[in-house]
Design an enzyme around this catalytic site. Structure first.
Site, PDB file in Angstrom:
ATOM      1  N   HIS A  34       0.932  -1.229   0.067  1.00 25.64           N
ATOM      2  CA  HIS A  34       0.123  -0.114  -0.077  1.00 25.64           C
ATOM      3  C   HIS A  34       0.994   1.186   0.185  1.00 25.64           C
ATOM      4  O   HIS A  34       0.507   2.156   0.858  1.00 25.64           O
ATOM      5  CB  HIS A  34      -1.047  -0.018   1.287  1.00 25.64           C
ATOM      6  CG  HIS A  34      -2.231  -0.877   1.095  1.00 25.64           C
ATOM      7  ND1 HIS A  34      -3.232  -0.398   0.236  1.00 25.64           N
ATOM      8  CD2 HIS A  34      -2.550  -2.123   1.280  1.00 25.64           C
ATOM      9  CE1 HIS A  34      -4.297  -1.301   0.263  1.00 25.64           C
ATOM     10  NE2 HIS A  34      -3.807  -2.280   0.733  1.00 25.64           N
ATOM     11  N   ASP A  36       2.773   2.059  -3.086  1.00 19.92           N
ATOM     12  CA  ASP A  36       2.863   2.299  -4.668  1.00 19.92           C
ATOM     13  C   ASP A  36       2.518   3.432  -4.872  1.00 19.92           C
ATOM     14  O   ASP A  36       2.834   4.222  -5.587  1.00 19.92           O
ATOM     15  CB  ASP A  36       2.791   1.073  -5.505  1.00 19.92           C
ATOM     16  CG  ASP A  36       1.349   0.550  -5.375  1.00 19.92           C
ATOM     17  OD1 ASP A  36       0.772   1.071  -4.686  1.00 19.92           O
ATOM     18  OD2 ASP A  36       1.123  -0.331  -6.308  1.00 19.92           O
ATOM     19  N   SER A  67     -12.826 -17.913 -21.330  1.00 22.31           N
ATOM     20  CA  SER A  67     -11.907 -18.275 -20.111  1.00 22.31           C
ATOM     21  C   SER A  67     -12.527 -19.501 -19.703  1.00 22.31           C
ATOM     22  O   SER A  67     -13.603 -19.616 -19.416  1.00 22.31           O
ATOM     23  CB  SER A  67     -11.685 -17.068 -19.314  1.00 22.31           C
ATOM     24  OG  SER A  67     -11.272 -17.544 -18.060  1.00 22.31           O
ATOM     25  N   GLY A 124      -9.044 -13.764  -7.231  1.00 23.83           N
ATOM     26  CA  GLY A 124      -9.620 -12.870  -6.089  1.00 23.83           C
ATOM     27  C   GLY A 124      -8.762 -13.374  -4.752  1.00 23.83           C
ATOM     28  O   GLY A 124      -9.009 -13.271  -3.756  1.00 23.83           O
ATOM     29  N   LEU A 127      -3.186 -12.281  -5.619  1.00 27.69           N
ATOM     30  CA  LEU A 127      -2.111 -12.648  -6.569  1.00 27.69           C
ATOM     31  C   LEU A 127      -2.136 -11.970  -7.895  1.00 27.69           C
ATOM     32  O   LEU A 127      -1.256 -12.106  -8.635  1.00 27.69           O
ATOM     33  CB  LEU A 127      -1.827 -13.991  -6.653  1.00 27.69           C
ATOM     34  CG  LEU A 127      -1.668 -14.820  -5.305  1.00 27.69           C
ATOM     35  CD1 LEU A 127      -1.316 -16.318  -5.513  1.00 27.69           C
ATOM     36  CD2 LEU A 127      -0.494 -14.313  -4.543  1.00 27.69           C
ATOM     37  N   SER A 129      -4.561 -11.516 -10.241  1.00 35.03           N
ATOM     38  CA  SER A 129      -5.080 -12.196 -11.760  1.00 35.03           C
ATOM     39  C   SER A 129      -5.532 -11.063 -12.472  1.00 35.03           C
ATOM     40  O   SER A 129      -5.379 -11.351 -13.883  1.00 35.03           O
ATOM     41  CB  SER A 129      -6.241 -13.244 -11.238  1.00 35.03           C
ATOM     42  OG  SER A 129      -7.352 -12.579 -10.712  1.00 35.03           O
ATOM     43  N   ASP A 174       1.460  -3.930  -9.532  1.00 28.79           N
ATOM     44  CA  ASP A 174       1.219  -5.059 -10.155  1.00 28.79           C
ATOM     45  C   ASP A 174       1.577  -5.345 -11.629  1.00 28.79           C
ATOM     46  O   ASP A 174       2.290  -6.302 -12.060  1.00 28.79           O
ATOM     47  CB  ASP A 174      -0.169  -5.314  -9.983  1.00 28.79           C
ATOM     48  CG  ASP A 174      -0.793  -5.530  -8.599  1.00 28.79           C
ATOM     49  OD1 ASP A 174       0.291  -5.538  -7.654  1.00 28.79           O
ATOM     50  OD2 ASP A 174      -1.887  -5.405  -8.201  1.00 28.79           O
ATOM     51  N   TYR A 224     -10.235  -0.215  -0.828  1.00 29.11           N
ATOM     52  CA  TYR A 224      -8.978   0.438  -1.301  1.00 29.11           C
ATOM     53  C   TYR A 224      -8.800   1.769  -1.693  1.00 29.11           C
ATOM     54  O   TYR A 224      -8.225   2.578  -1.276  1.00 29.11           O
ATOM     55  CB  TYR A 224      -8.687  -0.640  -2.781  1.00 29.11           C
ATOM     56  CG  TYR A 224      -7.338  -0.349  -3.206  1.00 29.11           C
ATOM     57  CD1 TYR A 224      -6.205  -1.170  -2.717  1.00 29.11           C
ATOM     58  CD2 TYR A 224      -6.982   0.612  -4.178  1.00 29.11           C
ATOM     59  CE1 TYR A 224      -4.974  -0.941  -3.562  1.00 29.11           C
ATOM     60  CE2 TYR A 224      -5.862   0.907  -4.661  1.00 29.11           C
ATOM     61  CZ  TYR A 224      -4.841  -0.140  -4.194  1.00 29.11           C
ATOM     62  OH  TYR A 224      -3.386   0.212  -4.758  1.00 29.11           O
TER      63      TYR A 224
END
Ligand code: GLA
Length: 388
Positions: A34, A36, A67, A124, A127, A129, A174, A224
């Site tokens: 938290h 960046d 997908s 979720g 990592l 996605s 990310d 967030y």
């Protein structure tokens, strides 16, 4: 996985054309959470688990997306001329957002395409996605349409998609590490200048182990964005007294001296986290380079409690997993990613991993009734085409 994606593509779109194959990693952040978006340093690595995609170009302007991870949605078809966000398009919005942004930057995406996607990254779980898919599509477009964009430009574009199209006000971490990852290395990134160095990760005795709490919090995006607003509010107050551009421009001494002007315990704690986390991250780089995994582990633990108590982005399950990890031989443990669920990252001796895994899973199940998952974090190169 290479074969799996090829077979999946053939099943969905037929065997007439042979697709080009790409891989895009997930990421785990070792420390620097938290910050960046507060102008700090972060220390993530790209993972060898991620998103695989197969693509062929079409001659018309149709985009067909499938997908395996969202199989019930079937093939989602859109026109290259209508890429507005639609809730019903779920994951495909990430693809549409990237294409739309490239078109807005006048990049020559001149035809439609068929894409099949599969992956081994838990959705979720914190990592990344979503950034993994964004970069997958950006790199595919860069290669197939010869756009000549740098990794940095692609990462910045994907972040813009996440901010403006998806509506999550994330920082650059990310997308940047997923684009620039390097096997066996973590990346120390200055989020202001975007200068970075690779830091060798392989340690003779210890592994980085990820524990997935399997807790998914619905409110994560709004929480967030709320943290970002709090940081902006705190920054505006401090800027009356100090010539800072970002919260992480403050050092710990200045923070102690000027924190009094915040007049608000919540804002005080948010800034305290940002400032101390940045210092921990800069030190952690030296600790890892010196092979001092114990000091690195201590910094991870301090990072976790700062995120839990001062930044308030943890949850009971993550706090529990950190405590249980430390009781079971881990020398460093913390939540990783945005928080409110998702994963912890832990330093564990290779020889202890089996026992660590068994104990953590059993104790977590007894307490919360949830099955945790444990993966050894292997670092990988960034998003790329995979050839035969
Ligand atoms: C998410 C965001 C990142 C970063 C982390 C927290 O993963 O996408 O930009 O802010 O949370 O460190």
């Amino acid at each position: 996985m290479k074969n799996k994606i090829r077979v999946l593509y053939a099943k969905i779109f037929g065997t007439k054309t042979s697709p080009r194959l790409f891989f895009s990693p997930g990421r785990v952040n070792l420390i620097g959470e938290h910050i960046d978006y507060n102008g700090g340093f972060v220390f993530p690595c790209a993972l060898n688990i991620g998103t695989y995609g197969a693509i062929t170009l079409r001659t018309d302007r149709l985009i067909n997306l499938y997908s395996e991870n969202f199989a019930s949605a079937g093939i989602i078809s859109v026109s290259i001329d209508n890429l507005e966000y639609q809730d019903a398009h779920l994951w495909a919005n990430y693809v549409k957002g990237v294409i739309r942004e490239l078109l807005q930057e006048k990049k020559p995406i001149t035809s439609g395409f068929d894409i099949a996607i599969t992956g081994d990254l838990p959705n979720g779980a914190g990592l990344s996605s979503s950034a993994s898919i964004e970069l997958l599509i950006a790199v595919m477009m860069n290669e197939l349409f010869h756009l000549g964009m740098s990794k940095k430009a692609l990462a910045i574009l994907c972040k813009k998609v996440e901010n403006e199209y998806i509506g999550v006000n994330c920082g650059i971490m990310d997308q940047f590490v997923i684009a620039h990852g390097k096997a066996d290395n973590a990346l120390l990134l200055d989020c202001i200048t975007l200068e970075y160095t690779y830091v060798p990760l392989k340690q003779p005795k210890y592994a980085f182990v990820i524990v997935n709490s399997n807790v998914k919090r619905g409110l994560i995006d709004s929480k967030y964005n709320e943290r970002r607003l709090e940081c902006d509010a705190a920054k505006k107050i401090l800027q009356r007294y100090l010539p800072i551009s970002e919260l992480c421009d403050l050092n710990e001494e200045q923070f102690q001296k000027y924190a009094i002007f915040l007049f608000d315990t919540v804002l005080y704690r948010r800034v305290k986290h940002a400032v101390t986390e940045n210092a921990r991250t800069i030190n952690a780089n030296h600790q890892l380079l010196a092979g001092d995994l114990h000091a690195f582990g201590e910094a991870m633990i301090a990072s976790h409690w700062s995120l839990s108590n001062d930044y308030e982005v943890s949850c009971p399950e993550l706090d529990y997993l950190v405590n249980v990890a430390l009781e079971n031989g881990s020398i460093g443990s913390r939540m990783t990613g945005a928080g409110f669920g998702g994963c912890t990252v832990n330093i564990v001796k290779y020889t202890d991993i089996y026992q660590f895994q068994a104990n953590v899973i059993a104790q977590y199940k007894t307490t919360f009734g949830i099955d945790a998952e444990v993966y050894i974090a292997k670092s990988s190169d960034g998003t790329r085409e995979i050839t035969n």
